[in-house]
Design an enzyme around this catalytic site. Structure first.
Site, PDB file in Angstrom:
ATOM      1  CG  ASP A  73       9.672   2.277  -5.042  1.00 53.99           C
ATOM      2  OD1 ASP A  73      10.139   2.206  -4.059  1.00 53.99           O
ATOM      3  OD2 ASP A  73       8.512   2.614  -5.584  1.00 53.99           O
TER       4      ASP A  73
ATOM      5  CD  GLU B 285      17.969   3.697  -0.211  1.00 61.57           C
ATOM      6  OE1 GLU B 285      17.886   4.927  -0.414  1.00 61.57           O
ATOM      7  OE2 GLU B 285      18.615   3.198   0.557  1.00 61.57           O
TER       8      GLU B 285
ATOM      9  CG  ASP C 120       6.507   8.934  -2.949  1.00 62.55           C
ATOM     10  OD1 ASP C 120       7.659   8.281  -2.746  1.00 62.55           O
ATOM     11  OD2 ASP C 120       5.674   7.972  -3.458  1.00 62.55           O
TER      12      ASP C 120
HETATM   13  C1  GLA Z   1       6.686   4.773  -4.343  1.00 63.23           C
HETATM   14  C2  GLA Z   1       7.793   5.543  -4.984  1.00 63.23           C
HETATM   15  C3  GLA Z   1       7.115   6.609  -5.745  1.00 63.23           C
HETATM   16  C4  GLA Z   1       6.237   5.830  -6.770  1.00 63.23           C
HETATM   17  C5  GLA Z   1       5.249   4.858  -5.970  1.00 63.23           C
HETATM   18  C6  GLA Z   1       4.623   3.843  -7.033  1.00 63.23           C
HETATM   19  O1  GLA Z   1       6.052   5.530  -3.645  1.00 63.23           O
HETATM   20  O2  GLA Z   1       8.428   6.481  -4.114  1.00 63.23           O
HETATM   21  O3  GLA Z   1       7.822   7.250  -6.612  1.00 63.23           O
HETATM   22  O4  GLA Z   1       6.820   5.106  -7.543  1.00 63.23           O
HETATM   23  O5  GLA Z   1       5.806   3.958  -5.153  1.00 63.23           O
HETATM   24  O6  GLA Z   1       3.708   2.892  -6.307  1.00 63.23           O
END
Ligand code: GLA
Length: 503
Positions: A270, A308, A331
């Protein structure tokens, strides 16, 4: 005289360079160390130098390394500057300020989602040296990394949507147990993935240790494997993960080795604070390549999940860096507007998807309670039509019968997992209705009819929607009903979906 000047300067908290024609330095010149600032962004030090009226400076943080002062100047006795921001196109920089208070530097600013409000004391050169940020060199790209994995989109469960960083060994084991006892494993869900929040500190050799909630990673992976499942872990190419835990920056090879030694089968990587260092297509791609190559060098097979947020046309290069899935979006959250925005409009270009490489519109929220049954049906239908990875995100111990039926519907899963690996897309839009088609390996076509409106709506489907001349069998995948022809029209509830295969 010189001595007297130095004494006066020292009393004022400044230092003087007698070589410079402009004698006065600012009261901020020097090193300031921050001993107990909040972990995010983890300000460790501020350094200011001025010469001939020109001020330069930087604030060193654990998340982003040195943050350069842009246009530093003293105004009304305060040191003012701008600092680069990230993840916010409306605020490419943010204003920061420093005030002297009782001999301390009171630093205020904001970066990404974090306010900085911390006090630092004057430090010595040795302290500055100890706190200096260690930059990691990014290797060049090598040959594309081949992958035999993920011929169909990965399926499993991830801890993030339900548990966020409140995840532990016991809960992961319980999820593995529930995956088996509920029948989810036998429906195809294979990976049990630990997302952010497992990390502790590095040992003296730089080897990352789990935190106290994960006492024995090898024992945990053994346990999950003993259930006929596979297990995944999470890291970031930045110094810190999104939730502020230790990332892999500067330790990529060591971490890949550690994940392999522990027995993991899957890594979600990530970008997070890595965005500060890798902010264009070239560096982001190379940062993924670095980990992809490190995983490959372990000799263990890993699914490599790129997170990403869909930037820099990731689908056009995700495979080359060893990735089998790549996020297409920010997200997901457990509400219809967010899910629909992602699923309908941000699920990645279909031409990128296919066997061994999949657009990932993020994990499932089915079962978390924030959407109605019709909205979850739309969620599941969209993901299956999109050949998206199916990573459940709820507490598997609390799967009610309707949720279990939705998640284990073999007909719907078969569309997602179809060997042809085509990502379906909209072929017709009428008012609030969308018709989606996904050609399947057996020559049949999956069709979905979505109602994006807030009232029930009807539409007639035709063989042409599936690019077929005639239709001899229609199977309703959610109900299981079969018939030999399309009905005169389908009525779809608000925010609901109908899913079919046509022969
Ligand atoms: C980002 C990712 C999520 C999760 C969080 C964890 O926001 O997009 O899917 O993995 O980090 O902190």
């Amino acid at each position: 005289m010189k001595r007297a000047l130095f004494m006066a300067a020292a009393l004022l908290g400044t230092s003087l360079s007698l070589a410079s024609p402009a004698l006065a330095k600012t009261a901020y010149d020097g090193v300031w160390v921050f001993d107990d600032t909040p972990p995010t962004p983890g300000v460790t030090m501020m350094e200011v130098t001025s010469r001939g009226g020109r001020i330069e400076g930087k604030v060193t943080t654990k998340w982003y390394g040195p943050v350069e002062m842009i246009n530093p100047r003293v105004e009304n006795g305060e040191l003012k500057f701008e600092a680069r921001n990230l993840n916010d196109k409306e605020h490419l920089t943010r204003p920061w300020s420093v005030a002297l208070e009782d001999g301390q530097a009171h630093l205020k600013g904001r970066i990404w989602e974090t306010d900085v409000d911390s006090k630092g004391r004057r430090g010595k050169a040795a302290e500055a040296k100890a706190r200096a940020f260690q930059f990691a060199a990014l290797p060049p790209l090598g040959a594309p990394i081949p992958s035999p994995l993920a011929a169909t989109p990965p399926m499993g469960w991830s801890s993030w949507n339900k548990f966020a960083e409140h995840i532990d060994d016991k809960t992961v084991r319980a999820m593995a147990d529930a995956m088996v006892s509920s029948g989810l494993r036998d429906a195809g869900y294979l990976y049990v993935n630990i997302d952010d929040g497992w990390q502790g500190k590095r040992d003296a050799n730089g080897v990352l240790q789990p935190n106290a909630k994960f006492p024995d990673m090898k024992a945990l992976t053994d346990y999950v494997h003993s259930k006929g499942l596979k297990i995944g872990i999470y890291s970031s190419q930045g110094p810190r993960t999104c939730a502020g835990f230790e990332g892999s920056y500067g330790h990529v090879k060591t971490d890949a080795r550690t994940f392999a030694d522990w027995g993991f089968d899957y890594l979600k990587y990530d970008l997070c604070s890595g965005e500060w260092f890798y902010d264009d297509a070239d560096t982001v791609k190379r940062s993924y390549y670095e980990m992809g190559a490190a995983l490959q060098a372990t000799g263990r097979e890993f699914i490599f999940s790129l997170c990403e947020y869909g930037r820099f046309d990731v689908g056009s290069w995700g495979r080359d860096v060893g990735g089998q899935l790549w996020r297409t979006t920010g997200d997901i959250t457990d509400d219809y507007p967010t899910m629909a925005k992602i699923g309908f409009d941000k699920n990645g270009k279909p031409e990128w998807a296919g066997p061994h490489g999949w657009n990932d519109p993020d994990m499932l929220e089915v079962g978390n309670g924030g959407m109605s049954p019709d909205e979850y049906r739309t969620h599941m239908t969209l993901w299956a039509m999109s050949a998206a990875p199916l990573m459940m995100g709820h507490d598997l111990r609390e799967t009610d019968a309707a949720t279990l039926a939705m998640l284990t519907n073999r007909r719907v899963i078969a569309v997602d997992q179809d060997a042809k690996g085509v990502q379906g897309k909209a072929v017709r839009k009428v008012g609030s209705m969308e018709v989606w088609a996904k050609p399947l390996a057996n020559g049949q076509v999956a069709l979905a009819l979505f109602n994006r409106g807030d009232t029930a709506a009807s539409l007639a489907l035709t063989p042409a929607d599936a690019a077929l001349a005639t239709v001899s069998q229609v199977e309703n995948l959610w109900t299981g009903a079969k018939s030999s022809r399309l009905p005169s029209s389908y009525t779809v509830p608000p925010r609901g979906a109908v899913m079919l295969t046509l022969k």
